[in-house]
Write an enzyme that holds these catalytic residues in place. Structure first.
Site, PDB file in Angstrom:
ATOM      1  N   SER A  31      42.010  34.178  39.974  1.00 28.75           N
ATOM      2  CA  SER A  31      41.298  34.471  38.713  1.00 28.75           C
ATOM      3  C   SER A  31      42.233  34.893  37.600  1.00 28.75           C
ATOM      4  CB  SER A  31      40.368  35.669  38.902  1.00 28.75           C
ATOM      5  OG  SER A  31      39.233  35.344  39.576  1.00 28.75           O
ATOM      6  N   HIS A  62      38.082  29.105  36.816  1.00 27.49           N
ATOM      7  CA  HIS A  62      38.707  28.481  37.988  1.00 27.49           C
ATOM      8  C   HIS A  62      38.674  26.971  37.749  1.00 27.49           C
ATOM      9  CE1 HIS A  62      38.507  31.998  40.872  1.00 27.49           C
ATOM     10  NE2 HIS A  62      37.778  32.407  39.863  1.00 27.49           N
ATOM     11  N   HIS A  84      35.085  29.464  46.803  1.00 33.05           N
ATOM     12  CA  HIS A  84      34.823  30.645  47.620  1.00 33.05           C
ATOM     13  C   HIS A  84      33.594  30.396  48.479  1.00 33.05           C
ATOM     14  CE1 HIS A  84      36.803  31.831  43.872  1.00 33.05           C
ATOM     15  NE2 HIS A  84      37.352  32.822  44.533  1.00 33.05           N
ATOM     16  N   TYR A  86      31.118  32.338  48.714  1.00 30.90           N
ATOM     17  CA  TYR A  86      29.900  32.768  48.013  1.00 30.90           C
ATOM     18  C   TYR A  86      29.339  31.692  47.084  1.00 30.90           C
ATOM     19  CZ  TYR A  86      33.095  33.965  44.141  1.00 30.90           C
ATOM     20  OH  TYR A  86      34.049  33.925  43.173  1.00 30.90           O
ATOM     21  N   GLU A  87      30.104  30.606  46.863  1.00 26.92           N
ATOM     22  CA  GLU A  87      29.576  29.487  46.075  1.00 26.92           C
ATOM     23  C   GLU A  87      28.716  28.576  46.950  1.00 26.92           C
ATOM     24  OE1 GLU A  87      32.548  27.711  43.171  1.00 26.92           O
ATOM     25  OE2 GLU A  87      33.838  29.044  44.318  1.00 26.92           O
ATOM     26  N   ALA A 114      43.087  38.066  42.252  1.00 23.49           N
ATOM     27  CA  ALA A 114      42.785  39.298  41.537  1.00 23.49           C
ATOM     28  C   ALA A 114      42.053  40.196  42.531  1.00 23.49           C
ATOM     29  CB  ALA A 114      41.897  38.997  40.344  1.00 23.49           C
ATOM     30  N   MET A 212      37.744  38.697  47.064  1.00 22.07           N
ATOM     31  CA  MET A 212      36.762  37.762  47.631  1.00 22.07           C
ATOM     32  C   MET A 212      37.401  36.444  48.067  1.00 22.07           C
ATOM     33  SD  MET A 212      33.781  38.347  44.787  1.00 22.07           S
ATOM     34  CE  MET A 212      33.496  39.990  44.077  1.00 22.07           C
ATOM     35  N   SER A 213      38.703  36.456  48.336  1.00 16.08           N
ATOM     36  CA  SER A 213      39.378  35.193  48.691  1.00 16.08           C
ATOM     37  C   SER A 213      40.539  35.487  49.629  1.00 16.08           C
ATOM     38  CB  SER A 213      39.905  34.517  47.415  1.00 16.08           C
ATOM     39  OG  SER A 213      40.936  35.297  46.838  1.00 16.08           O
ATOM     40  N   ASN A 236      41.558  46.185  38.565  1.00 11.58           N
ATOM     41  CA  ASN A 236      40.659  47.330  38.323  1.00 11.58           C
ATOM     42  C   ASN A 236      40.754  48.277  39.501  1.00 11.58           C
ATOM     43  OD1 ASN A 236      39.142  44.790  39.523  1.00 11.58           O
ATOM     44  ND2 ASN A 236      38.098  46.608  40.337  1.00 11.58           N
ATOM     45  N   HIS A 248      33.531  40.598  35.514  1.00 15.27           N
ATOM     46  CA  HIS A 248      34.418  39.444  35.705  1.00 15.27           C
ATOM     47  C   HIS A 248      35.285  39.231  34.453  1.00 15.27           C
ATOM     48  CE1 HIS A 248      35.869  35.675  37.273  1.00 15.27           C
ATOM     49  NE2 HIS A 248      35.283  34.955  36.334  1.00 15.27           N
TER      50      HIS A 248
HETATM   51  N1  HPA Z   1      36.283  43.694  44.197  1.00 14.53           N
HETATM   52  C1  HPA Z   1      36.278  42.431  44.681  1.00 14.53           C
HETATM   53  N2  HPA Z   1      36.905  41.430  44.105  1.00 14.53           N
HETATM   54  C2  HPA Z   1      37.620  41.707  43.000  1.00 14.53           C
HETATM   55  C3  HPA Z   1      37.694  43.003  42.455  1.00 14.53           C
HETATM   56  C4  HPA Z   1      36.978  44.048  43.084  1.00 14.53           C
HETATM   57  O1  HPA Z   1      36.980  45.216  42.661  1.00 14.53           O
HETATM   58  N3  HPA Z   1      38.476  42.931  41.347  1.00 14.53           N
HETATM   59  C5  HPA Z   1      38.886  41.630  41.256  1.00 14.53           C
HETATM   60  N4  HPA Z   1      38.372  40.885  42.249  1.00 14.53           N
END
Ligand code: HPA
Length: 283
Positions: A31, A62, A84, A86-87, A114, A212-213, A236, A248
């Site tokens: 990302s 993406h 992913h 989740y898609e 990310a 998530m990857s 974050n 996002h």
């Molecule tokens: N959680 C899950 N996926 C992420 C996060 C998060 O805090 N930040 C960037 N991708």
């Protein structure tokens, strides 16, 4: 029944028809990190929708294409965008573009993403070298009929992230002048960000970052016998560790701000991989 290996071999053959560059390194850009594609001396760009058999990304940010070219003189193929689970894709679909990079000849896979920082001293903008992962909460790409071409039935996962690549990544970070952190990455199913309770669970499980990857891609690549490196951009503090809500847009913005440093690190790492000393294989 047509096997996954047969399907991926057909994809590999159709990619080779468009570009015959044999990549030494395969790279996934997470990302907000697609900007790295600008650092590639491009030979060919191939949107996934033009390659029958590859899953197409449904997410903003993406792009979903292979970029073939050279970085620091090393032939590479980059996945600019990934899909992913989740898609709605299966784990096998998610790892298909990574497996194809291996079938195209890449010996090293560098996975980027990310992630949310779980370790108390991780701040937005930090880069974390992945030392190990937890993939227990997501489906395995190795489930189903065993296909020996894609790896052993019960692959060892003691060292998914190749130690010598970790040494080179730290060397590249020193060259770049950045403080590269290290930690364990936990892959969550998504697409919702975690609750604060889930982040506390991640910390108890030993995770330093959540995303998530990546982990299932690392499992598939390692099972194929490829060298794997993983680097997270901490975009974050994970949910509950700061008062700011997660978004996002913010994740992409922080990743974009860190992308210059990230690109220098990746460029230096790939350069080290291409150096004659690094290409030598252990006897
Ligand atoms: N959680 C899950 N996926 C992420 C996060 C998060 O805090 N930040 C960037 N991708």
């Amino acid at each position: 029944m047509s096997s996954e290996f047969t399907r991926l071999s057909a994809v590999t053959a159709s990619v080779r028809e468009v570009c015959d560059l044999v990549p030494r390194v395969g790279l996934t850009l997470g990302s907000g990190l697609g900007g790295f594609a600008e650092h590639i001396d491009v030979v060919a760009r191939m949107p996934y929708e033009r390659i029958a058999g590859l899953p197409i990304s449904t997410i903003e940010g993406h792009a979903g294409r292979y970029v073939f070219g050279f970085v620091s003189g090393v032939p590479i193929v980059a996945m600019d965008g990934r899909v992913h689970c989740y898609e709605g894709y299966s784990a096998a679909d998610v790892v298909a573009p990574v497996r194809v990079m291996g079938l195209l000849g890449a010996r090293t896979i560098i996975l980027t993403n990310a992630a949310g920082g779980v370790a108390y001293d991780f701040d937005p903008g930090d880069l974390m070298l992945i030392t190990d992962h937890i993939a227990t909460l997501v489906p395995s790409p190795l489930a189903g009929a065993h296909e020996v071409e894609l790896g052993p039935r019960f692959p060892d996962m003691t060292e998914v992230y190749t130690p010598r690549l970790r040494v080179l990544a730290h060397e590249a970070a020193r060259e770049t002048g950045i403080a590269l952190k290290e930690g364990v990455y936990l892959q969550m199913p998504g697409p919702a960000y975690e609750t604060p309770a889930e982040v506390r669970m991640a910390a108890v499980l030993g995770a330093d970052a959540v995303g998530m990857s990546t982990a299932i891609e690392a499992v598939a690549a390692h099972a194929m016998g490829l060298e794997v490196a993983g680097i997270s951009c901490i975009t974050n503090k994970a949910a509950g560790l700061s008062s700011a809500p997660l978004s996002h847009v913010e994740v992409q913005a922080v990743a974009a701000r860190a992308s210059k440093e990230f690109a220098s690190l990746l460029g230096n790492l790939i350069g080290l991989l291409g150096s004659p000393a690094s290409s030598r294989r252990a006897p």
